[in-house]
Write an enzyme that holds these catalytic residues in place. Structure first.
Site, PDB file in Angstrom:
ATOM      1  N   HIS A 153      61.390  54.162  35.930  1.00  0.00           N
ATOM      2  CA  HIS A 153      61.338  55.613  35.732  1.00  0.00           C
ATOM      3  C   HIS A 153      61.325  55.997  34.249  1.00  0.00           C
ATOM      4  O   HIS A 153      60.745  57.017  33.881  1.00  0.00           O
ATOM      5  CB  HIS A 153      62.484  56.299  36.470  1.00  0.00           C
ATOM      6  CG  HIS A 153      62.340  56.226  37.959  1.00  0.00           C
ATOM      7  ND1 HIS A 153      61.260  56.764  38.619  1.00  0.00           N
ATOM      8  CD2 HIS A 153      63.108  55.642  38.920  1.00  0.00           C
ATOM      9  CE1 HIS A 153      61.389  56.537  39.924  1.00  0.00           C
ATOM     10  NE2 HIS A 153      62.486  55.851  40.132  1.00  0.00           N
ATOM     11  N   SER A 156      67.531  57.708  43.747  1.00  0.00           N
ATOM     12  CA  SER A 156      67.220  56.283  43.613  1.00  0.00           C
ATOM     13  C   SER A 156      68.484  55.429  43.596  1.00  0.00           C
ATOM     14  O   SER A 156      69.538  55.873  43.141  1.00  0.00           O
ATOM     15  CB  SER A 156      66.484  56.030  42.286  1.00  0.00           C
ATOM     16  OG  SER A 156      65.382  56.859  42.140  1.00  0.00           O
TER      17      SER A 156
END
Lengths: 464, 464, 464, 464
Positions: free
Chosen positions: D402, D312
């Protein structure tokens, strides 16, 4: 080619091998493969042929043979074909014996028995091998690819040609049109299927995914024949444009910037491309059916459609014209004035030679020149298409295909395909063959019996 | 029968006719049918055969012929078959000519050409008619039903038998097992499909929808072969029970009040019924494949399964036993004591006659009598199944089927089917034939070459 | 009930449990379940509610709770519902606080914030538990069944009724008609689905599979609403007969020996049965939509259809008539002659009592008696259906349903349902309610605002 | 843009309009549309809301309104939204009355009744309009697009924000994850669907069909959530690479020339891109579920997979770093030596300013410079990701996503995305967030309650 592209190109082969490994593991509890040495090939094949129906051990051995084939190089494959051709052909003695019995038969019972026996004797044992291979997962595709491998070797080798006949006969029965499905292909079809269209389009190359999408627009149609055992593989496909009037120019037809027509406003369906995808099915009649099946389908769906026609190249025209023998044809057809004009334009005192020289230039970009060449080339093309025969058939293969199919020649179109390929093959000329359901049988019969090529009045005007 | 039931019974016929009327209307713009007078039948058929591939007019004419056939009575159908047999057979002159050319051929090229020509000459033109009919909607079913109509007439008529061979050969290639799909049939299958199972179950009648449901429970399986063009029609199907140990009694197996077993606890799959549904496909090898394909499938799905066997009748046993010739067999096999016992029980001084008399009573409901008959009948049945042959084959057709398939006889079961039918045919005895994938090829080969019937030690104990 | 039937009856419960065991095994690597002691129920539920979205551990705990629920007896379930009702209700303090803030708000911003806050505060935390349960495989069905368990307890218990409201609101949004599919049910539908129809048909019992098949014939239609997550379960279904003219007799309609009509020859679609299948969805509006959706669909498919109507019972008629209060109604409506005639027939000097006595006999089998009763009963039924209201609504529930739907009363049919049930409930009378798409909104509005019951002239003739 | 491309871009709008025209024609027998004048909008909407369930006339009027909406420009749409917000909001008087009743309630019965009444009063009548629109063909898509139109206007307008809440609440219940299907997207998916992925991929642009194909190779996976009513539209999708070890570089991951890995050899699944496709569904929780559902699915299919992690960006890192306030952070974290080195390299006597200047160059192409910047940037990024919070949440939105999901920070990767975008946003740094099913709940809880960001030892090393 990148590693990933490579994977893609080999997909079918790898995919089949993977399926087979899995099946083998399931059948035997392990994946290990026996290596088949070439000197034992005959014995191996015999073992598979004699296995009882559905025997798992026989199936495992058939997979081993198939796996071995997938790994073979060309030479080994040829060796394999020769073995099949030689060792597993029909038994000539049995054929002869059955033939004698037939000749000798006097009673109907005897005659029938002898005839059936003769048929049986003519059926080579290798056909049973093909059947066993077809029982494997993906076996269908394997056999088609095997025939594609075989075909190049059949020229000049009678026994391989006979082997090919056996395989073809079997495939022809399995791919009988009555067993196929007509499927419409759209932008909602799987990407992997459209990728195959792009790969196999044989007439007007599909240049990109954008181009592909344009060919599946609201005023376009695409249909293919599919077999239920090969669900993602069109065996043959045809591309259709819904238009107004008889389309006479392929570049206009494929122009992505043209405004799409509402399908219900179209009066004509133009079949502008038809392509086979499987070399291994060559010689099996599919194309004849596809166009007519699509005509029936579209006619039922869109009431506004009145005409069904192709926009086709004349692929043999330029080759035919280049033959020195055509010097005489030319002078026979063209007027004196036309000949003189050609000689002037080409600065050559032989009209035919001059014409050929002019055709080697980028003449179609020169308006004046193009105008001067129109009459002569159209007349010559009409002569080539309508009057030039070999063994009673049209010399041009596309003309022959459509005449056999029962179409008639509707129009000859000037500067209809100015792509490099179109100029080189057909001097830019394209033809419309019209399919009128009511006349198909009559057109077909006239052509089949007398080689007569049906033409419209408009097309005939170019005949001398 | 109620009017509504009637509709149902005729479904297939009516359904086909309806589809055809619609197609005809689409092709011709009207539904009107030409009536085909019988004196023009030959001409009509010839017209269809000679139509170009996919010709809509030809298709319309094929529909007219098909519609006419559907309306024909038996006599008219026989007339139609005779026309096909006589007028559209292979040309004997062409066959002879090709035969001569083959005999005379010296070069490979010539030989191959002649052989292909001979094959072609042996192919009757009527085959093209069948192909054209197959192109019609539902044409597939039509041809199967047509063959079912034809079959009863082929006895004693060589030319009709040959016509049948042509149709069978074509259907056999279209129904090649490689083209079929193995489909599991469950309680979630269409009611119309289950209704067909109930209609076609040939071995142990399905008495009601409840019975049907029981046969599709969690510890039961049912599989059929289907063709993609006949999606709702199992061509052949097999019923399987998942059990523990070798099931030896059909009434227990079918008892709806028994507690179902968890499939993962079963160690044996019992194939207790296999039925063909299409008379028109008789003689085409399907059953041989079905059992083995299901063995492969179930073995892959349920790891606990160790044995695969049938529970089968001995349908010819009682007939064989009733033959006076078996008087000698009986005295050869049974001990003196057994013979005396039989004579006493029957109050008849001939053992064979006495046995037959006893078997005409409801003996199995008399415990003592049943106990006394067990040894003699089991011995006689073992003799019948294992040692009685005709032309090197097992006399019992079911035994012959499973031996050809590569099974072996595993167990002979006493009082295993006490239904009226089971008592009448097999004196209540049933057999287990075991399918061991590893031995199929060997069993098959021994039977095929030597007529050897593989048996377990347990089964052999009943042999003298 | 046999063991195998038992299996079937429990299918849904067992099936869900099996799926959950598998999921749990996959999530945790083992199947073992924690036992949930009732004193820890609150804590358990709280743990599930607070798990992060999609947390596998939370999912496993939700399964454990669900499994525990499936094993609970009625008392334990009630305990569980009480826990949900008491411990996981909206927080009254939060509601009150938000309410105060809303009352105090002056600016639009404040007002909107406070209103949203109030809405949030009114949403009990248990709703999140329902959402988590819905994420489980088959969770949808579980929740519907849970509500079916809950419903009987909601009478007289306000907190359980509120719990039910939460569940109903959630289910109502998930089963919004816009998310359902209208599916035609035919004889080709799965047997397991048709079995459900047979089980759930609430109006005219389906007596056998033959009866089921008759109701799916060529001149019958059956449609249901399905949710994509419950593919084999019709939530509600309607049965339709295609007929000529307004059908007025249910026995004739269901007669299996009647000749089927060609659908394209029918001018009327009769909706003769509509049944809900899921108690757990009661109160969620489905039926209102189903009839009108089917009218739209059939109207689009069959151009010949001109009328859409029901053939419905008057289920409350006999109960209403039996009320002594109707003694006066009777004398008000019937002529003196009719009253006298009733008294004579019944040999009773009170007309109402006499009528009731006659209705307890098998009067409809006595032609003369039936003829004499026709006028009085038809008049009384018209009075009951058209003029008898409660709170401004039709007293008869079926009439109320169809009036709310926008239908009008078309015809009152004499001796239209002579089954025991039909005689007992409605004195054999049935009604046609007609759905005319153009009048639905107006009919609905008149009934909704004024309680006005639309009637045809033919129906009105029976009013005094 | 070519005319044909244009057609494509407008597909959804045109497609909906076409469907509606057809439906309208079917409902009314003609296609003509009433024009809705803006002054009659309120009345029109009221008419639709009050129509009875399933009323065809109401449906036709809803279509007219929908068609009018499709033709509106932005100003007219805003007008339409304002009408809905103002005229069809909840009735404040009713809310207040219900609130009072709730406050005054003493008995449970009263309390429950009042609470339900309050809930009902808070439900604005416009919700019924949305439900009616959802009943139209393609109504689902229409509402999603309508919300996408509405969203930009909600800033600073409380009444429009409340309107949006109503629509969002409705859509959230219809798009509850329990109603969605997880579907694997492959190269065999429809081209039109893949085209949408290419359009919507928000993280790492899909540059071509070749690139698309690479992302669907044998060692790649792609999954999306679909709703059964929008079959060809992924609502959200995630792209996964199967690799060995924790992938730390996006360019390597997407390199089309890399050899594909055999899936069964991979030990790690890297989620490298997750994209929403429908603006009109923003704020509805989907992403939280998608990753975990895919982890569960892949874990069940490929036993070799041991780790599940993302690769990410840190999209807010460079913005945060550019803030002058970070001058202090920098001196707090970096060693004196590192600061001096930065000043030297940048030839600037302020370390922070110098660093920012260096970061404006193509520094990563200068090996020496890159080496010198590694330590400082990794430390600063760790500080940013792990320690920088706002309102107790991680400042970085991806980290927040997340962490809420229950992942932990596993690794910080140097020069992991050297694309222009990657350099500009994250100084080329990328992060792995690891999803360990067993720790999700605990991670989530720690973050939710204490803002605690879980990190591996490897990631923590970069913290001062």
């Amino acid at each position: 080619m990148s590693a990933r592209k490579q994977e893609s190109a080999d997909t079918s082969h790898h995919y089949t091998a993977k399926l087979w490994r899995q099946t083998l593991a399931a059948l035997r509890g392990r994946e290990r493969l026996a290596v088949i040495r070439s000197e034992r090939l005959t014995q191996r094949i015999a073992g598979i042929i004699s296995a009882p129906d559905g025997d798992p051990a026989g199936k495992a051995r058939a997979i081993e043979l198939g796996m071995a084939y997938l790994e073979m190089d060309d030479a080994a494959k040829l060796q394999f074909f020769r073995t099949l051709a030689k060792e597993f052909d029909a038994d000539p003695a049995a054929v002869e014996a059955a033939g004698r019995r037939l000749t000798a038969a006097t009673e109907p019972e005897e005659r029938v028995a002898a005839e059936l026996e003769l048929r049986q004797a003519l059926l080579p044992p290798r056909v049973e091998l093909f059947r066993q291979l077809n029982l494997l997962p993906d076996g269908f595709r394997f056999l088609i690819n095997m025939r594609a491998d075989l075909l190049p070797h059949t020229r000049g080798d009678a026994s391989l040609r006979k082997l090919d006949e056996d395989l073809k006969t079997l495939l022809a029965s399995w791919f009988d049109v009555g067993l196929l499905n007509l499927v419409e292909i759209t932008w909602d079809s799987p990407a992997s299927l459209l990728e195959k269209l792009m790969e196999y389009e044989a007439v007007h190359e599909i240049r990109s995914w954008d181009d592909m999408k344009h060919r599946l627009y609201s005023d376009r149609r695409c249909f293919g024949f599919f077999h239920s055992k090969l669900p993602n593989t069109p065996l043959i496909f045809v591309e259709v444009a819904l238009v107004n009037g008889m389309a006479g120019n392929i570049q206009k037809l494929l122009d992505p910037s043209a405004l799409p027509l509402r399908p219900e406003d179209a009066d004509t369906a133009i079949f502008y491309s038809i392509s086979n995808t499987q070399k291994g099915l060559s010689g099996i009649r599919l194309g004849n059916f596809l166009i007519k099946t699509v005509v029936e389908k579209l006619g039922g769906e869109l009431n506004s459609l009145k005409n069904f026609a192709t926009l086709s190249p004349a692929p043999g025209f330029m080759n035919w014209l280049a033959d020195p023998a055509q010097s005489q044809t030319l002078t026979g057809i063209l007027s004196e004035k036309e000949c003189t004009s050609l000689m002037d334009l080409a600065n050559n005192n032989r009209a035919h030679e001059g014409l050929l020289a002019l055709l080697r230039t980028r003449w179609h970009e020169d308006r004046k020149l193009a105008r001067a060449l129109k009459e002569p080339l159209m007349k010559l093309c009409a002569e080539y298409i309508i009057r030039t025969k070999r063994n009673g058939h049209a010399l041009d293969p596309v003309t022959h295909f459509h005449m056999t199919n029962g179409a008639r020649l509707e129009r000859i179109n000037w500067l209809a395909d100015t792509s490099p390929n179109g100029m080189r093959q057909s001097a830019g000329i394209m033809l419309n063959y019209k399919y009128d359901p009511a006349s198909i049988a009559a057109n077909h019969a006239k052509y089949a019996t007398r080689g007569y090529i049906g033409t419209s009045r408009e097309a005939r005007q170019w005949l001398a």
